[in-house]
Design an enzyme around this catalytic site. Structure first.
Site, mmCIF file in Angstrom:
data_model
loop_
_atom_site.group_PDB
_atom_site.id
_atom_site.type_symbol
_atom_site.label_atom_id
_atom_site.label_comp_id
_atom_site.label_asym_id
_atom_site.label_seq_id
_atom_site.Cartn_x
_atom_site.Cartn_y
_atom_site.Cartn_z
ATOM 1 N N ARG A 83 0.850 -1.184 0.000
ATOM 2 C CA ARG A 83 0.000 0.000 0.000
ATOM 3 C C ARG A 83 0.893 1.243 0.000
ATOM 4 O O ARG A 83 1.725 1.410 0.885
ATOM 5 C CB ARG A 83 -0.913 0.012 1.225
ATOM 6 C CG ARG A 83 -1.794 1.251 1.260
ATOM 7 C CD ARG A 83 -2.518 1.431 2.576
ATOM 8 N NE ARG A 83 -3.126 2.763 2.578
ATOM 9 C CZ ARG A 83 -3.112 3.581 3.605
ATOM 10 N NH1 ARG A 83 -2.515 3.240 4.735
ATOM 11 N NH2 ARG A 83 -3.685 4.765 3.512
ATOM 12 N N HIS A 135 -2.682 11.069 0.626
ATOM 13 C CA HIS A 135 -2.141 10.852 1.963
ATOM 14 C C HIS A 135 -1.517 12.170 2.445
ATOM 15 O O HIS A 135 -0.309 12.271 2.627
ATOM 16 C CB HIS A 135 -1.113 9.713 1.946
ATOM 17 C CG HIS A 135 -0.851 9.127 3.301
ATOM 18 N ND1 HIS A 135 -0.903 7.770 3.551
ATOM 19 C CD2 HIS A 135 -0.532 9.700 4.484
ATOM 20 C CE1 HIS A 135 -0.610 7.535 4.819
ATOM 21 N NE2 HIS A 135 -0.375 8.699 5.407
ATOM 22 N N GLU A 181 -7.059 8.757 6.388
ATOM 23 C CA GLU A 181 -7.261 9.381 7.695
ATOM 24 C C GLU A 181 -7.793 10.814 7.622
ATOM 25 O O GLU A 181 -7.125 11.774 8.009
ATOM 26 C CB GLU A 181 -5.961 9.340 8.502
ATOM 27 C CG GLU A 181 -5.487 7.934 8.789
ATOM 28 C CD GLU A 181 -4.252 7.898 9.690
ATOM 29 O OE1 GLU A 181 -3.712 8.968 10.005
ATOM 30 O OE2 GLU A 181 -3.838 6.789 10.080
ATOM 31 N N ASN A 320 -6.966 2.245 9.793
ATOM 32 C CA ASN A 320 -5.630 2.438 10.356
ATOM 33 C C ASN A 320 -5.778 2.465 11.874
ATOM 34 O O ASN A 320 -6.543 3.273 12.409
ATOM 35 C CB ASN A 320 -5.017 3.761 9.905
ATOM 36 C CG ASN A 320 -4.659 3.773 8.441
ATOM 37 O OD1 ASN A 320 -4.760 2.752 7.752
ATOM 38 N ND2 ASN A 320 -4.230 4.923 7.941
ATOM 39 N N TYR A 322 -3.663 1.728 15.852
ATOM 40 C CA TYR A 322 -2.382 1.523 16.518
ATOM 41 C C TYR A 322 -2.513 1.154 17.989
ATOM 42 O O TYR A 322 -1.703 0.400 18.504
ATOM 43 C CB TYR A 322 -1.527 2.794 16.392
ATOM 44 C CG TYR A 322 -1.032 3.044 14.989
ATOM 45 C CD1 TYR A 322 0.240 2.619 14.582
ATOM 46 C CD2 TYR A 322 -1.832 3.670 14.052
ATOM 47 C CE1 TYR A 322 0.685 2.836 13.295
ATOM 48 C CE2 TYR A 322 -1.391 3.894 12.753
ATOM 49 C CZ TYR A 322 -0.137 3.471 12.377
ATOM 50 O OH TYR A 322 0.306 3.666 11.090
ATOM 51 N N GLU A 386 -3.219 0.099 8.067
ATOM 52 C CA GLU A 386 -2.017 0.465 8.826
ATOM 53 C C GLU A 386 -2.128 -0.104 10.228
ATOM 54 O O GLU A 386 -3.186 -0.047 10.851
ATOM 55 C CB GLU A 386 -1.839 1.984 8.953
ATOM 56 C CG GLU A 386 -1.364 2.695 7.719
ATOM 57 C CD GLU A 386 -1.150 4.193 7.972
ATOM 58 O OE1 GLU A 386 -0.900 4.584 9.134
ATOM 59 O OE2 GLU A 386 -1.256 4.969 7.008
#
Length: 477
Positions: A83, A135, A181, A320, A322, A386
């Site tokens: 990606r 992005h 995002e 995405n 984390y 992500e």
């Protein structure tokens, strides 16, 4: 867990990057500046230091030149997919508008040729290209022309850019992401002012005065840009080229700090403001009720025609993610639903291993909870686009010791286990997993002080050193 549970057939497993973070060569093949070029090169008299180390993406990891070396890394890691994003101002030529102000900007043929060669090499290497159109690197020319994302005109320019990319690469690219995002674009760029273009809703930080409506206007135009690009794709590209298209949203897991009703309600507001702000219009056809109640007339309205285009405008749920946070009621931060978050439990213990960055701890159960929440709430196949960890060892250890990134291996082990449990035990439909990131790179406002790569990059020499985490992920597939 990874020894007994396997990823589904045709699962896209690989690594992710973004153009401004890795490419460098900011003027090559007629590229013109983006807002990140402008943001990271402030007027020397302003006294502003936009990144922690005063750096920019001028060099990054030199991947514009070293792209064949990067593809070789992907092959060596056994990646099935990659990606990456395209630079809007490398694909479209903003050098000279010409006399017709209403005409779209011309295609930058040299930029298209460059990306075409790169994508063809990925395909020859057996690696599926997954392209992100945007992005964060908005062409500065569009800001100068009419204000960029603050102006509804940006929708037409984004669709034009998307159309060029679909036509140039759609015969070999079958996986498209429109925007990466949008919460960060809106919140960090126009609310907190810590990302490009550096506008803040705090009037003491913004020379333009009170900009407290800007994040919501920007978000609205982002949603419209995404949905109109998808409409063009479905109306003009899908029948002849095939493929899938959607948007990637960012969100951590949210868990109530305790069982107090106000903290349970606050947890849902966290999901509404971080995820639902964009997901609810796209998958349900309206903004979250909690946001409408909080913002009232400051939250824009979709027309009936607009919402008919917006609703259903993503083939999948791009995610995405984390970390996970414990949520409490009570703050003035509208961008996070007037909630406050912590990693510290009521008994004083931490959720997990602390990363180099303060906003990230390892907590795999939260990842599994988030995947279940999205699947149950929105009912779309999830593409994890992500997921990664900034290990403290990346900065503390010298080469060659730095490649032994134990904390990152621990993170990926826990999160890939949670992914497999969500698929096999919980029945969540998940189609991809992209580790962030293939390389250490320019990490936005952190500059080069934070590293997320499974490959250590010596920025002085641009030499790449595979870390243990890359070898671990190779075994997961």
């Amino acid at each position: 867990m990874t020894e007994t549970l396997r990823l589904p057939a045709n699962f896209l497993f690989g690594y992710a990057t973004a153009a401004y973070q890795i490419e460098g060569s900011p003027k090559a093949v007629n590229r013109t500046p983006s807002i990140w070029d402008t943001f990271t090169h402030p007027d020397t008299n302003s006294g502003r230091k936009p990144t922690k180390d005063g750096s920019s993406g001028d060099n990054a990891t030199d991947s514009f030149i070293k792209w064949k070396e990067d593809i070789a890394l992907l092959r060596s890691y056994g990646a099935k997919a990659y990606r990456f994003s395209l630079s809007w101002s490398r694909v479209i030529d903003f050098r000279e508008r010409g006399g017709n102000e209403s005409a779209p900007d011309p295609v930058n043929e040299e930029g298209v040729k460059y990306y075409r060669e790169f994508i063809e090499e990925l395909v020859r290497s057996g690696i599926t290209p997954c392209v992100t159109l945007y992005h964060w690197d908005l062409p500065q020319a569009l800001v100068d022309r009419y204000g960029g994302w603050l102006n509804r005109k940006v929708v037409d320019d984004f669709v034009h850019y998307a159309q060029v990319c679909f036509n140039a690469f759609g015969d070999i690219v079958k996986h498209w992401i429109t925007l990466n995002e949008p919460w960060c674009i809106s919140g960090l760029g126009y609310g907190y002012g810590v990302h490009a273009p550096g506008r803040s809703s705090d009037r003491t930080k913004s020379p333009e005065g009170d900009t407290s409506t800007e994040p919501w206007i920007v978000a609205h135009n982002l949603i419209l840009s995404h949905s109109h690009a998808v409409k063009y794709f479905r109306d003009n590209i899908l029948r002849t080229q095939g493929g899938t298209i959607g948007i990637t949203l960012d969100c951590g897991g949210f868990i109530p700090y305790d069982d107090k009703p106000e903290n349970v309600r606050a947890t849902q507001r966290s999901y509404d403001s971080r995820l639902g702000w964009f997901a609810d219009p796209i998958y349900k056809g309206h903004y979250p009720a909690s946001m409408r109640e909080m913002l009232k007339e400051r939250l824009p309205e979709f027309t009936t025609e607009e919402i008919s285009i917006v609703k259903g405008s993503s083939d999948f749920f791009g995610l995405n993610t984390y970390t996970t946070n414990l949520v409490q009621d009570g703050s003035t931060d509208e961008l996070n639903g007037k909630t406050k978050t912590t990693f510290t439990r009521p008994d004083g213990t931490q959720l997990g291993t602390q990363a180099h960055v303060p906003w990230l701890q390892t907590y795999p159960p939260g990842f599994r909870l988030l995947l279940n929440y999205i699947w149950k709430t929105y009912g779309k196949a999830i593409y994890v686009t992500e997921n990664g960890f900034a290990a403290k060892s990346d900065l503390l250890l010298p080469i060659p010791d730095v490649v032994h990134d134990t904390d990152r291996v621990e993170y990926f082990q826990g999160y890939t286990d949670a992914l497999l449990q969500a698929i096999h035990t919980d029945g969540v439909v998940i189609k991809s997993y992209f580790a962030w990131s293939l390389l250490d790179n320019f990490e936005w406002a952190d500059g080069y002080t934070t590293r997320f790569g499974v490959t250590f990059v010596d920025y002085e020499t641009q030499k790449r050193y595979p870390k243990d985490s890359a070898q671990f992920l190779k075994k997961v597939q």
